[in-house]
Design a protein around this motif. Structure first.
Motif, PDB file in Angstrom:
ATOM      1  N   GLU A  78     -14.732   2.296  -6.943  1.00 49.67           N
ATOM      2  CA  GLU A  78     -16.105   1.890  -7.256  1.00 49.67           C
ATOM      3  C   GLU A  78     -16.174   1.240  -8.624  1.00 49.67           C
ATOM      4  O   GLU A  78     -16.843   0.210  -8.804  1.00 49.67           O
ATOM      5  CB  GLU A  78     -17.032   3.097  -7.201  1.00 49.67           C
ATOM      6  N   GLU A  79     -15.476   1.801  -9.595  1.00 46.32           N
ATOM      7  CA  GLU A  79     -15.526   1.260 -10.950  1.00 46.32           C
ATOM      8  C   GLU A  79     -14.936  -0.148 -11.018  1.00 46.32           C
ATOM      9  O   GLU A  79     -15.370  -0.978 -11.822  1.00 46.32           O
ATOM     10  CB  GLU A  79     -14.773   2.189 -11.902  1.00 46.32           C
ATOM     11  N   SER A  80     -13.945  -0.434 -10.193  1.00 43.80           N
ATOM     12  CA  SER A  80     -13.322  -1.762 -10.226  1.00 43.80           C
ATOM     13  C   SER A  80     -14.271  -2.844  -9.732  1.00 43.80           C
ATOM     14  O   SER A  80     -14.215  -3.987 -10.189  1.00 43.80           O
ATOM     15  CB  SER A  80     -12.049  -1.773  -9.365  1.00 43.80           C
ATOM     16  N   GLY A  81     -15.142  -2.489  -8.777  1.00 40.69           N
ATOM     17  CA  GLY A  81     -16.041  -3.477  -8.203  1.00 40.69           C
ATOM     18  C   GLY A  81     -15.349  -4.483  -7.304  1.00 40.69           C
ATOM     19  O   GLY A  81     -15.954  -5.462  -6.872  1.00 40.69           O
ATOM     20  N   LEU A  82     -14.072  -4.254  -7.002  1.00 39.53           N
ATOM     21  CA  LEU A  82     -13.283  -5.215  -6.233  1.00 39.53           C
ATOM     22  C   LEU A  82     -13.108  -4.821  -4.772  1.00 39.53           C
ATOM     23  O   LEU A  82     -12.692  -5.645  -3.961  1.00 39.53           O
ATOM     24  CB  LEU A  82     -11.896  -5.381  -6.870  1.00 39.53           C
ATOM     25  N   LEU A  83     -13.386  -3.564  -4.440  1.00 39.88           N
ATOM     26  CA  LEU A  83     -13.152  -3.066  -3.086  1.00 39.88           C
ATOM     27  C   LEU A  83     -14.466  -2.760  -2.385  1.00 39.88           C
ATOM     28  O   LEU A  83     -15.449  -2.379  -3.030  1.00 39.88           O
ATOM     29  CB  LEU A  83     -12.289  -1.803  -3.126  1.00 39.88           C
ATOM     30  N   HIS A  84     -14.458  -2.932  -1.067  1.00 34.94           N
ATOM     31  CA  HIS A  84     -15.674  -2.713  -0.283  1.00 34.94           C
ATOM     32  C   HIS A  84     -15.307  -2.064   1.046  1.00 34.94           C
ATOM     33  O   HIS A  84     -14.145  -2.094   1.482  1.00 34.94           O
ATOM     34  CB  HIS A  84     -16.401  -4.045  -0.042  1.00 34.94           C
ATOM     35  N   ASP A  85     -16.295  -1.485   1.695  1.00 33.67           N
ATOM     36  CA  ASP A  85     -16.085  -0.894   3.017  1.00 33.67           C
ATOM     37  C   ASP A  85     -15.528  -1.934   3.974  1.00 33.67           C
ATOM     38  O   ASP A  85     -15.935  -3.110   3.941  1.00 33.67           O
ATOM     39  CB  ASP A  85     -17.407  -0.346   3.574  1.00 33.67           C
ATOM     40  N   GLU A  86     -14.607  -1.512   4.809  1.00 31.03           N
ATOM     41  CA  GLU A  86     -13.944  -2.318   5.840  1.00 31.03           C
ATOM     42  C   GLU A  86     -12.887  -3.273   5.291  1.00 31.03           C
ATOM     43  O   GLU A  86     -12.271  -4.022   6.051  1.00 31.03           O
ATOM     44  CB  GLU A  86     -14.954  -3.108   6.699  1.00 31.03           C
ATOM     45  N   ASP A  87     -12.634  -3.253   3.972  1.00 26.07           N
ATOM     46  CA  ASP A  87     -11.508  -4.014   3.435  1.00 26.07           C
ATOM     47  C   ASP A  87     -10.215  -3.433   3.991  1.00 26.07           C
ATOM     48  O   ASP A  87     -10.084  -2.219   4.173  1.00 26.07           O
ATOM     49  CB  ASP A  87     -11.477  -3.943   1.915  1.00 26.07           C
ATOM     50  N   LYS A  88      -9.239  -4.298   4.246  1.00 28.82           N
ATOM     51  CA  LYS A  88      -7.972  -3.857   4.831  1.00 28.82           C
ATOM     52  C   LYS A  88      -6.868  -3.963   3.781  1.00 28.82           C
ATOM     53  O   LYS A  88      -6.722  -5.003   3.141  1.00 28.82           O
ATOM     54  CB  LYS A  88      -7.639  -4.695   6.058  1.00 28.82           C
ATOM     55  N   ILE A  89      -6.104  -2.897   3.634  1.00 27.08           N
ATOM     56  CA  ILE A  89      -5.024  -2.852   2.655  1.00 27.08           C
ATOM     57  C   ILE A  89      -3.744  -3.341   3.329  1.00 27.08           C
ATOM     58  O   ILE A  89      -3.230  -2.721   4.255  1.00 27.08           O
ATOM     59  CB  ILE A  89      -4.832  -1.423   2.109  1.00 27.08           C
ATOM     60  N   LEU A  90      -3.226  -4.481   2.869  1.00 25.99           N
ATOM     61  CA  LEU A  90      -2.054  -5.092   3.478  1.00 25.99           C
ATOM     62  C   LEU A  90      -0.756  -4.753   2.754  1.00 25.99           C
ATOM     63  O   LEU A  90       0.312  -4.764   3.357  1.00 25.99           O
ATOM     64  CB  LEU A  90      -2.221  -6.615   3.527  1.00 25.99           C
ATOM     65  N   ALA A  91      -0.842  -4.496   1.437  1.00 24.86           N
ATOM     66  CA  ALA A  91       0.365  -4.203   0.664  1.00 24.86           C
ATOM     67  C   ALA A  91      -0.024  -3.394  -0.568  1.00 24.86           C
ATOM     68  O   ALA A  91      -1.171  -3.452  -1.030  1.00 24.86           O
ATOM     69  CB  ALA A  91       1.076  -5.492   0.256  1.00 24.86           C
ATOM     70  N   VAL A  92       0.935  -2.630  -1.091  1.00 23.70           N
ATOM     71  CA  VAL A  92       0.702  -1.764  -2.241  1.00 23.70           C
ATOM     72  C   VAL A  92       1.815  -1.995  -3.263  1.00 23.70           C
ATOM     73  O   VAL A  92       2.990  -2.123  -2.898  1.00 23.70           O
ATOM     74  CB  VAL A  92       0.670  -0.275  -1.833  1.00 23.70           C
ATOM     75  N   ALA A  93       1.446  -2.032  -4.541  1.00 24.76           N
ATOM     76  CA  ALA A  93       2.423  -2.173  -5.624  1.00 24.76           C
ATOM     77  C   ALA A  93       2.102  -1.169  -6.718  1.00 24.76           C
ATOM     78  O   ALA A  93       0.930  -0.949  -7.037  1.00 24.76           O
ATOM     79  CB  ALA A  93       2.415  -3.594  -6.179  1.00 24.76           C
TER      80      ALA A  93
ATOM     81  N   GLY B 248       5.023  -4.135 -10.515  1.00 28.22           N
ATOM     82  CA  GLY B 248       5.717  -3.669  -9.326  1.00 28.22           C
ATOM     83  C   GLY B 248       5.630  -4.649  -8.168  1.00 28.22           C
ATOM     84  O   GLY B 248       4.662  -5.405  -8.036  1.00 28.22           O
ATOM     85  N   GLU B 249       6.655  -4.672  -7.339  1.00 32.89           N
ATOM     86  CA  GLU B 249       6.683  -5.575  -6.191  1.00 32.89           C
ATOM     87  C   GLU B 249       5.811  -5.031  -5.069  1.00 32.89           C
ATOM     88  O   GLU B 249       5.815  -3.831  -4.794  1.00 32.89           O
ATOM     89  CB  GLU B 249       8.116  -5.740  -5.698  1.00 32.89           C
ATOM     90  N   PHE B 250       5.086  -5.906  -4.408  1.00 31.02           N
ATOM     91  CA  PHE B 250       4.242  -5.488  -3.301  1.00 31.02           C
ATOM     92  C   PHE B 250       5.086  -5.081  -2.100  1.00 31.02           C
ATOM     93  O   PHE B 250       6.051  -5.759  -1.750  1.00 31.02           O
ATOM     94  CB  PHE B 250       3.288  -6.612  -2.892  1.00 31.02           C
ATOM     95  N   GLU B 251       4.716  -3.977  -1.479  1.00 27.85           N
ATOM     96  CA  GLU B 251       5.362  -3.504  -0.261  1.00 27.85           C
ATOM     97  C   GLU B 251       4.371  -3.573   0.880  1.00 27.85           C
ATOM     98  O   GLU B 251       3.276  -3.010   0.815  1.00 27.85           O
ATOM     99  CB  GLU B 251       5.858  -2.067  -0.434  1.00 27.85           C
ATOM    100  N   ASP B 252       4.736  -4.292   1.924  1.00 31.10           N
ATOM    101  CA  ASP B 252       3.882  -4.457   3.101  1.00 31.10           C
ATOM    102  C   ASP B 252       3.657  -3.100   3.758  1.00 31.10           C
ATOM    103  O   ASP B 252       4.607  -2.373   4.045  1.00 31.10           O
ATOM    104  CB  ASP B 252       4.570  -5.411   4.073  1.00 31.10           C
ATOM    105  N   VAL B 253       2.395  -2.735   3.982  1.00 34.68           N
ATOM    106  CA  VAL B 253       2.085  -1.437   4.591  1.00 34.68           C
ATOM    107  C   VAL B 253       1.409  -1.591   5.954  1.00 34.68           C
ATOM    108  O   VAL B 253       0.893  -0.619   6.499  1.00 34.68           O
ATOM    109  CB  VAL B 253       1.200  -0.573   3.662  1.00 34.68           C
ATOM    110  N   VAL B 254       1.389  -2.797   6.506  1.00 30.64           N
ATOM    111  CA  VAL B 254       0.840  -2.990   7.851  1.00 30.64           C
ATOM    112  C   VAL B 254       1.724  -2.254   8.851  1.00 30.64           C
ATOM    113  O   VAL B 254       2.954  -2.341   8.800  1.00 30.64           O
ATOM    114  CB  VAL B 254       0.763  -4.488   8.203  1.00 30.64           C
ATOM    115  N   ASP B 255       1.120  -1.489   9.740  1.00 24.10           N
ATOM    116  CA  ASP B 255       1.798  -0.681  10.749  1.00 24.10           C
ATOM    117  C   ASP B 255       2.508   0.529  10.165  1.00 24.10           C
ATOM    118  O   ASP B 255       3.234   1.216  10.875  1.00 24.10           O
ATOM    119  CB  ASP B 255       2.795  -1.508  11.573  1.00 24.10           C
ATOM    120  N   MET B 256       2.300   0.793   8.885  1.00 25.90           N
ATOM    121  CA  MET B 256       2.866   1.998   8.284  1.00 25.90           C
ATOM    122  C   MET B 256       1.906   3.157   8.531  1.00 25.90           C
ATOM    123  O   MET B 256       0.689   2.990   8.475  1.00 25.90           O
ATOM    124  CB  MET B 256       3.085   1.794   6.776  1.00 25.90           C
TER     125      MET B 256
END
Length: 298
Positions: A242-257, A262-270
């Motif tokens: 909430e504090e970031s103001g960048l995320l919203h309901d129904e947003d989909k997380i495709l990768a995490v770093a 740090g290098e992004f790691e694909d998390v689709v189907d994880m």
């Protein structure tokens, strides 16, 4: 079967019927004795199906695809019927691959801002220059139709991205620990009678205790697996999201770093639990998420 093949893509109707015939009447006795033979037999068959279909997908991705055909694919198959025959299953997988390729084609074409960007790699959002106008540019998509070379390069990138996704999913299925199979099977049984009752394996219990003791923190959002994609269902008040103001309901997380570099790691189907583990960390440390906005649809 549904707890493993939640998309009803791998098993045939006849295989599901065979599981019911073999284990249906004996399931109560199995559970009373603490015998999970049925769970591991079903999961072994599931592993074989995933292996075979992954090999098929790898070979099929090498071929051509006709995107001009009038076809549809419903990605949410939780209430669908299992395919009746091998031919029906293959047709379903053919349309699924086309759906995934089209998604990646549109994503790659829409996100690239320079012609010399590397294809098939997740772009680091920290390196993307801010622009005053973030509105959708249809010329990027139109280029797929008008520039055969660009189309071929982007399609190859999409093929490789999907191939890696299927390979990663197969690795997860093959390496899945017995405790996870046990937990998935028992939970599928308990939730038939009470959706609020859950069985926790040792690893899950450890994660639960860490959360209760606040030894690790998350981003302040409720996450849900939506057909293989970690989706934000609710932003919690007062949290980092909430504090970031960048995320919203129904947003989909495709990768995490992790961290700034740090290098992004694909998390689709994880599996969701593993995505959550990658997002959580010690307080005041940085985690970066690659997001597909929920307002953008596919």
């Amino acid at each position: 079967t549904e707890s493993f093949d939640y998309g009803r893509m791998y098993f045939l109707r006849s295989e599901v019927d065979d599981f019911v015939f073999r284990f249906g009447d004996a399931m109560e006795d199995f559970l009373q004795k603490g015998n999970l033979y049925a769970a591991f037999e079903i999961y072994a068959a599931f592993q074989q199906s995933v292996q075979a279909r992954t090999e098929w997908a790898h070979e099929r991705l090498k071929g051509d695809f006709d995107f001009s055909a009038d076809e549809t694919f419903a990605p949410d198959r939780r209430d669908a019927e299992w395919p009746a025959a091998v031919a029906d299953s293959t047709d379903l997988w053919e349309r699924r691959l086309k759906y995934e390729l089209l998604n990646e084609l549109l994503s790659l074409a829409g996100e690239e801002e320079e012609e010399d960007l590397e294809y098939g790699e997740t772009q680091n959002p920290d390196l993307v220059k801010d622009t005053a106008d973030d509105t959708f540019d249809p010329t990027k998509i139109q280029r797929l139709l008008n520039d055969p070379e660009f189309m071929a390069e982007t399609l190859d990138a999409a093929r490789e991205k999907i191939r890696r996704r299927y390979e990663r999913n197969l690795t997860y299925i093959v390496d899945r620990e017995a405790a996870e199979v046990q937990e998935s099977f028992i939970n599928s049984m308990t939730q038939l009678f009470d959706p609020h009752s859950s069985f926790l394996s040792a690893d899950t219990l450890e994660s639960f205790n860490s959360a209760v003791q606040n030894s690790f923190v998350g981003i302040g959002a409720l996450l849900q697996d939506d057909d293989g994609i970690c989706t934000i269902k609710q932003i919690l008040p007062g949290g980092p999201a909430e504090e970031s103001g960048l995320l919203h309901d129904e947003d989909k997380i495709l990768a995490v770093a992790q961290g700034k570099d740090g290098e992004f790691e694909d998390v689709v189907d994880m599996q969701l639990r593993y995505v959550v583990r990658k997002i959580k960390g010690e307080k005041d440390t940085i985690v970066r998420l690659l997001i597909r906005s929920g307002s953008e649809g596919d």
